[in-house]
Structure formats: structure tokens, C-alpha cells
Design a protein around this motif. Structure first.
Motif, PDB file in Angstrom:
ATOM      1  N   MET A   1      20.649 -51.007  72.342  1.00 17.62           N
ATOM      2  CA  MET A   1      21.865 -50.254  72.060  1.00 17.62           C
ATOM      3  C   MET A   1      22.981 -50.638  73.037  1.00 17.62           C
ATOM      4  N   GLY A   2      22.629 -50.880  74.300  1.00 14.52           N
ATOM      5  CA  GLY A   2      23.630 -51.255  75.287  1.00 14.52           C
ATOM      6  C   GLY A   2      24.352 -52.536  74.919  1.00 14.52           C
ATOM      7  N   PHE A   3      23.700 -53.404  74.155  1.00 15.93           N
ATOM      8  CA  PHE A   3      24.283 -54.658  73.701  1.00 15.93           C
ATOM      9  C   PHE A   3      25.586 -54.419  72.943  1.00 15.93           C
ATOM     10  N   ILE A   4      25.632 -53.353  72.168  1.00 18.78           N
ATOM     11  CA  ILE A   4      26.824 -53.025  71.378  1.00 18.78           C
ATOM     12  C   ILE A   4      28.013 -52.729  72.286  1.00 18.78           C
ATOM     13  N   PHE A   5      27.745 -52.056  73.396  1.00 19.27           N
ATOM     14  CA  PHE A   5      28.836 -51.550  74.227  1.00 19.27           C
ATOM     15  C   PHE A   5      29.279 -52.507  75.325  1.00 19.27           C
ATOM     16  N   THR A   6      28.700 -53.692  75.375  1.00 20.90           N
ATOM     17  CA  THR A   6      29.118 -54.656  76.397  1.00 20.90           C
ATOM     18  C   THR A   6      30.264 -55.541  75.928  1.00 20.90           C
ATOM     19  N   SER A   7      30.701 -55.373  74.706  1.00 19.72           N
ATOM     20  CA  SER A   7      31.796 -56.173  74.159  1.00 19.72           C
ATOM     21  C   SER A   7      32.667 -55.287  73.272  1.00 19.72           C
ATOM     22  N   PRO A   8      34.003 -55.320  73.476  1.00 15.70           N
ATOM     23  CA  PRO A   8      34.874 -54.550  72.594  1.00 15.70           C
ATOM     24  C   PRO A   8      34.731 -54.968  71.127  1.00 15.70           C
ATOM     25  N   GLY A   9      34.563 -56.254  70.877  1.00 19.72           N
ATOM     26  CA  GLY A   9      34.408 -56.735  69.509  1.00 19.72           C
ATOM     27  C   GLY A   9      33.167 -56.171  68.843  1.00 19.72           C
ATOM     28  N   ARG A  10      32.039 -56.156  69.589  1.00 26.07           N
ATOM     29  CA  ARG A  10      30.806 -55.606  69.035  1.00 26.07           C
ATOM     30  C   ARG A  10      30.931 -54.094  68.842  1.00 26.07           C
ATOM     31  N   THR A  11      31.643 -53.444  69.740  1.00 32.16           N
ATOM     32  CA  THR A  11      31.834 -51.999  69.621  1.00 32.16           C
ATOM     33  C   THR A  11      32.640 -51.667  68.363  1.00 32.16           C
ATOM     34  N   VAL A  12      33.715 -52.409  68.132  1.00 34.08           N
ATOM     35  CA  VAL A  12      34.534 -52.180  66.933  1.00 34.08           C
ATOM     36  C   VAL A  12      33.729 -52.507  65.677  1.00 34.08           C
ATOM     37  N   THR A  13      32.984 -53.607  65.706  1.00 35.35           N
ATOM     38  CA  THR A  13      32.133 -53.960  64.565  1.00 35.35           C
ATOM     39  C   THR A  13      31.131 -52.848  64.285  1.00 35.35           C
ATOM     40  N   ALA A  14      30.527 -52.314  65.335  1.00 34.26           N
ATOM     41  CA  ALA A  14      29.576 -51.210  65.168  1.00 34.26           C
ATOM     42  C   ALA A  14      30.264 -49.988  64.583  1.00 34.26           C
ATOM     43  N   GLY A  15      31.506 -49.745  64.988  1.00 38.38           N
ATOM     44  CA  GLY A  15      32.263 -48.625  64.431  1.00 38.38           C
ATOM     45  C   GLY A  15      32.512 -48.789  62.944  1.00 38.38           C
ATOM     46  N   VAL A  16      32.839 -50.009  62.511  1.00 36.34           N
ATOM     47  CA  VAL A  16      33.060 -50.282  61.098  1.00 36.34           C
ATOM     48  C   VAL A  16      31.752 -50.132  60.316  1.00 36.34           C
ATOM     49  N   VAL A  17      30.655 -50.648  60.869  1.00 37.99           N
ATOM     50  CA  VAL A  17      29.349 -50.513  60.222  1.00 37.99           C
ATOM     51  C   VAL A  17      28.972 -49.041  60.100  1.00 37.99           C
ATOM     52  N   LEU A  18      29.185 -48.269  61.174  1.00 40.78           N
ATOM     53  CA  LEU A  18      28.914 -46.832  61.145  1.00 40.78           C
ATOM     54  C   LEU A  18      29.721 -46.146  60.043  1.00 40.78           C
ATOM     55  N   LEU A  19      31.007 -46.497  59.940  1.00 40.99           N
ATOM     56  CA  LEU A  19      31.858 -45.926  58.897  1.00 40.99           C
ATOM     57  C   LEU A  19      31.310 -46.234  57.507  1.00 40.99           C
ATOM     58  N   ILE A  20      30.947 -47.483  57.272  1.00 35.95           N
ATOM     59  CA  ILE A  20      30.415 -47.875  55.959  1.00 35.95           C
ATOM     60  C   ILE A  20      29.134 -47.103  55.659  1.00 35.95           C
ATOM     61  N   LEU A  21      28.253 -47.014  56.642  1.00 34.69           N
ATOM     62  CA  LEU A  21      27.010 -46.258  56.447  1.00 34.69           C
ATOM     63  C   LEU A  21      27.286 -44.795  56.122  1.00 34.69           C
ATOM     64  N   MET A  22      28.245 -44.205  56.832  1.00 31.49           N
ATOM     65  CA  MET A  22      28.601 -42.807  56.565  1.00 31.49           C
ATOM     66  C   MET A  22      29.093 -42.627  55.137  1.00 31.49           C
ATOM     67  N   VAL A  23      29.975 -43.513  54.687  1.00 29.68           N
ATOM     68  CA  VAL A  23      30.522 -43.420  53.334  1.00 29.68           C
ATOM     69  C   VAL A  23      29.394 -43.542  52.314  1.00 29.68           C
ATOM     70  N   VAL A  24      28.491 -44.494  52.524  1.00 31.47           N
ATOM     71  CA  VAL A  24      27.381 -44.695  51.588  1.00 31.47           C
ATOM     72  C   VAL A  24      26.446 -43.494  51.584  1.00 31.47           C
ATOM     73  N   VAL A  25      26.056 -43.021  52.775  1.00 23.86           N
ATOM     74  CA  VAL A  25      25.119 -41.897  52.869  1.00 23.86           C
ATOM     75  C   VAL A  25      25.719 -40.628  52.274  1.00 23.86           C
ATOM     76  N   VAL A  26      26.968 -40.328  52.621  1.00 26.22           N
ATOM     77  CA  VAL A  26      27.618 -39.133  52.078  1.00 26.22           C
ATOM     78  C   VAL A  26      27.745 -39.261  50.561  1.00 26.22           C
ATOM     79  N   GLY A  27      28.083 -40.443  50.070  1.00 24.95           N
ATOM     80  CA  GLY A  27      28.171 -40.654  48.628  1.00 24.95           C
ATOM     81  C   GLY A  27      26.845 -40.416  47.930  1.00 24.95           C
ATOM     82  N   LEU A  28      25.768 -40.932  48.523  1.00 24.30           N
ATOM     83  CA  LEU A  28      24.444 -40.733  47.935  1.00 24.30           C
ATOM     84  C   LEU A  28      24.016 -39.268  48.010  1.00 24.30           C
ATOM     85  N   ALA A  29      24.287 -38.618  49.135  1.00 23.79           N
ATOM     86  CA  ALA A  29      23.871 -37.226  49.328  1.00 23.79           C
ATOM     87  C   ALA A  29      24.624 -36.265  48.425  1.00 23.79           C
TER      88      ALA A  29
END
Length: 198
Positions: A1-29
Motif C-alpha cells: 500500500m505504501g507504494f501508492i503513496f510514494t509518488s504523486p502520479g501513483r496517488t492520483v492514479t489510485a484516486g481515479v481507480v478508487l473513483l471508478i470502483l466506487m461508481v461501479v460498486v454503487v451502480g451494481l448495489a
């Protein structure tokens, strides 16, 4: 998990992935399917406009409330070079491109909502958003054509004599403070159009 937070680019990418997952999960639920149409595209453009605006105004306020007032307190004076050489150029890179992105996404949003001409001509019904748009355009002009050229001299990014550097300080500061002043009313106008009385 720390790997994500050692780079701003990876952190932003993780944020976008989290957003997509949220949209998909909420849509399915909820059983709601994501309908990609004009309304959704407008929503995404508004989201991009807000994201870029938060970065722009956040950096504007950081510069005016933190960096500029703190610089004279840094002792010894030689220690300031770390900020002027490394931090300030990076801040100004994000600052000016966030300003550009905010303007472009804002104009596209107004065009997608079919009120760009009415807003820019300050017609009744969209006068508040129009005022906000004009303030944003003035602020972006200041960023690109007053603040940035003068900061390039101040920071030594272009050849400039000591006198030219000193002469560049006041216009850069005043344009930045002018933008800070405008940002308060501009943000009100952006929110007032939908959520508050004039």
C-alpha cells in the motif's frame, strides 16, 4: 500500500481507480446503470472544472498566504534559494496550467449547457455565472501574461539584471493579490448561479 503513496502520479492514479470502483460498486448495489449521455458528459466536465479550479485557487492562496509572506522570515537568506530554485518553479507550473484547465473546462461546460454566449454577454438568468466567468478570464490572463513573465525574471528562469528582477517583483505581487481579491467574488458567483440568490 505504501507504494501508492510514494509518488504523486501513483496517488492520483489510485484516486481515479478508487473513483471508478466506487461508481461501479454503487451502480451494481443500487441497480442503476451508468448512462453515458450529454447530461453525464456535462457532469464530468463540471467535475473536471472543479478539480482544476481547486488546484488553481489552492495554489493561488498557498502563494499569497503561505509562501510569499514566509519568505522574508527564512534565515539565513541563502536558504531561500531552495524555494526559489525548486519549489516555486514547480508551483508556478501547476498554477498556470491549472488556470488554463479551469478556463478551458469552464468554457466547454458553458458551451455544453448552451449558455456560453448569454453568460459572456451577462444576460439575465446567467448574469452571476457570467460575472464569475469574466473574473476567471481576467485572473487567467494575469497568471499567463503578468505573473508568469515576471516570475520567470524573479526566479532567474530567463536572463534578467538585478534591476529587472527587482522591477518584476511589484507587478507579479500585485497581479497575484488582485487575483486573490477576485477569487473571493468569483467563487461566490460560480456557486450563486445554482445555489443562492444574487
Amino acid at each position: 500500500m505504501g507504494f501508492i503513496f510514494t509518488s504523486p502520479g501513483r496517488t492520483v492514479t489510485a484516486g481515479v481507480v478508487l473513483l471508478i470502483l466506487m461508481v461501479v460498486v454503487v451502480g451494481l448495489a443500487t441497480g442503476q446503470t451508468l448512462k453515458v449521455d450529454h447530461a453525464y458528459a456535462t457532469f464530468v466536465m463540471r467535475w473536471l472544472h472543479v478539480l482544476s479550479g481547486v488546484l488553481w485557487i489552492g495554489l493561488l492562496w498557498y502563494l499569497n498566504f503561505v509562501q510569499v509572506p514566509t519568505m522574508p522570515q527564512i534565515q539565513p537568506v541563502e536558504s531561500r534559494s531552495a524555494i526559489t530554485r525548486y519549489i516555486a518553479p514547480t508551483v508556478l507550473l501547476f498554477f498556470r496550467y491549472a488556470a488554463l484547465a479551469t478556463v478551458v473546462t469552464g468554457l466547454l461546460l458553458a458551451w455544453m449547457q448552451r449558455f456560453i454566449v448569454e453568460a459572456l454577454t451577462l444576460q439575465t438568468g446567467v448574469v452571476m455565472i457570467g460575472l464569475g466567468m469574466w473574473m476567471g478570464l481576467i485572473m487567467a490572463f494575469n497568471v499567463w501574461f503578468i505573473i508568469w513573465p515576471n516570475q520567470r525574471r524573479i526566479l532567474g528562469l530567463v536572463e534578467a539584471t538585478a534591476e529587472e528582477k527587482a522591477a518584476a517583483a511589484k507587478p507579479a505581487l500585485y497581479a497575484s493579490r488582485f487575483n486573490t481579491m477576485l477569487s473571493i467574488a468569483m467563487l461566490y458567483c460560480m456557486v450563486a448561479q445554482q445555489n443562492a440568490p444574487v
